[in-house]
Enzyme design. Structure first.
Site: not given
Length: 411
Positions: A277, A342, A365, A250, A374, A339
């Site tokens: 994010k 991407r 994502h 990003r 994670y 952006h």
């Protein structure tokens, strides 16, 4: 002005402002039992003389001058005299009015919005937090900030949002609507509101324009890459555009990056959770072309903490529009955004058969699920191979050695 020079009442504004103190405190009659008290030190305040229920006379303060001007003091005095005529104690009704004013002040939209912001910001990156409160302060608070939020009608919100649309800031309008809807949700779930006046408004507003993540077609990509390589202005921004095209990150992640996040020997970039994010630390493999670009950039900005330090304040990153403006200077306004790189990377990698899970992990994502904690290094080995292939592929496109079909549907 001396008190002996006063010629008429109520006291004129010029009299109130220039009335001189005396060696002793005195009260000057304004009319209808309202007085201006003047202290020897020059401080002035309003007092109402009234009769208590026991028949004794007393004084009731109505505020300091000039904070409370003559007109407001007379209005307050009239309200309290009316209460007294109806048998109420002016002191009690004044306290009741003060309590009502304080309650109303705590029920303003700005007060509720700042409560919502305080509860959410711990889960946001610093950039998101700044953009969110900035949008509220710029657009919403000047219109609705001092209003009691339960009294703002859906029609008023509709008119406000449509006025934002007319300015051409469609995406910002959508974000502001989403914020305000969540703010009312906070009031609703905490028992302070029974409905949300922003529910359903999106059906009658414009949607975000596709151009927000605009990206060029396949035929236009090689010329764009060559234009970036030859960017004539700031060399750090040229390198930034090149990295954006290569790493599929990003724009904010790159623009706010710090040298401490990079390990050029291991060719890895670790983006801390507070800048992501999803508030999860993210690992980005660096192809050898990116490592060389970063070494070149280090000669320019390596003495600073940030890769792209601001011009006026090097402790802050360059403007959030710096890459977009550079693309505009290259003639790609409305055709390519930071952006948008991407989208291009996702499309090319998918079309060339790379594993969708590897691509989604590279784009950060990763979906929430029941798998547990994670893993920031998820699929790191195949992603290293994939992103080196992609950097080599872009080099070939730039040199004009590859011809291929149109991009598929952008994500």
């Amino acid at each position: 002005m001396k008190r002996t020079e006063i010629k008429r009442r109520p006291l004129a504004d010029t009299v109130l402002a220039t009335l001189e103190p005396d060696t002793k405190e005195y009260r000057e009659h304004d009319g209808n039992s309202l007085y201006l008290r003047v202290r020897p030190d020059g401080n002035k305040s309003w007092q109402l003389r009234y009769k208590k229920p026991d028949g004794k006379w007393s004084w009731l303060g109505l505020g300091s001058y000039p904070e409370v001007g003559g007109a407001l003091a007379r209005q307050k005095a009239a309200e309290l005299r009316a209460d007294s005529a109806q048998g109420s104690n002016p002191l009690a009704t004044k306290r009741a009015r003060k309590a009502a004013e304080m309650e109303a002040a705590s029920n303003t939209f700005e007060r509720l919005a700042r409560e919502w912001y305080a509860s959410k910001r711990k889960n946001w990156s610093s950039g998101t937090a700044v953009r969110t409160i900035g949008a509220l302060e710029l657009h919403v608070f000047p219109v609705f900030g001092n209003r009691i939020y339960q009294e703002i009608l859906p029609m008023e919100w509709m008119e406000f949002l449509r006025s934002m649309e007319l300015k051409g800031i469609i995406e910002q309008t959508s974000r502001v609507r989403g914020m305000c809807r969540e703010i009312y949700d906070l009031a609703r779930v905490t028992g302070r509101a029974t409905h949300n006046p922003l529910e359903g408004l999106h059906k009658f507003l414009q949607t975000k324009p596709v151009e927000n993540y605009a990206h060029v077609s396949q035929e236009e990509l090689p010329p764009l890459l060559r234009a970036i390589r030859a960017y004539p202005s700031a060399p750090d921004i040229r390198i930034g555009l090149h990295l954006l095209s290569m790493l599929a990150c990003r724009p904010s992640e790159l623009r706010e990056a710090r040298w401490s996040e990079l390990d050029l020997e291991k060719a890895l970039w670790t983006i801390p959770s507070e800048r992501m994010k999803r508030r999860r630390e993210h690992l980005v493999p660096l192809p050898r072309q990116a490592v060389q670009l970063l070494r070149d950039l280090h000669y320019l900005t390596g003495n600073y903490q940030l890769l792209f330090p601001g011009r006026s304040d090097t402790t802050k990153p360059r403007s959030n529009t710096v890459f977009l403006m550079a693309l505009r200077r290259l003639g790609y306004e409305g055709r390519q955004t930071g952006h948008g790189f991407r989208h291009i990377a996702s499309t090319i990698l998918n079309e060339h058969g790379f594993d969708e899970n590897h691509i989604e992990a590279q784009l950060s994502h990763v979906k929430d699920g029941v798998a547990g904690v994670y893993n920031k290094a998820i699929y790191i080995k195949p992603r290293i191979t994939m992103m080196q292939w992609y950097a080599d592929h872009l080099d070939e496109l730039e040199r004009g050695n590859i011809v291929q079909g149109h991009f598929g549907k952008a994500i």
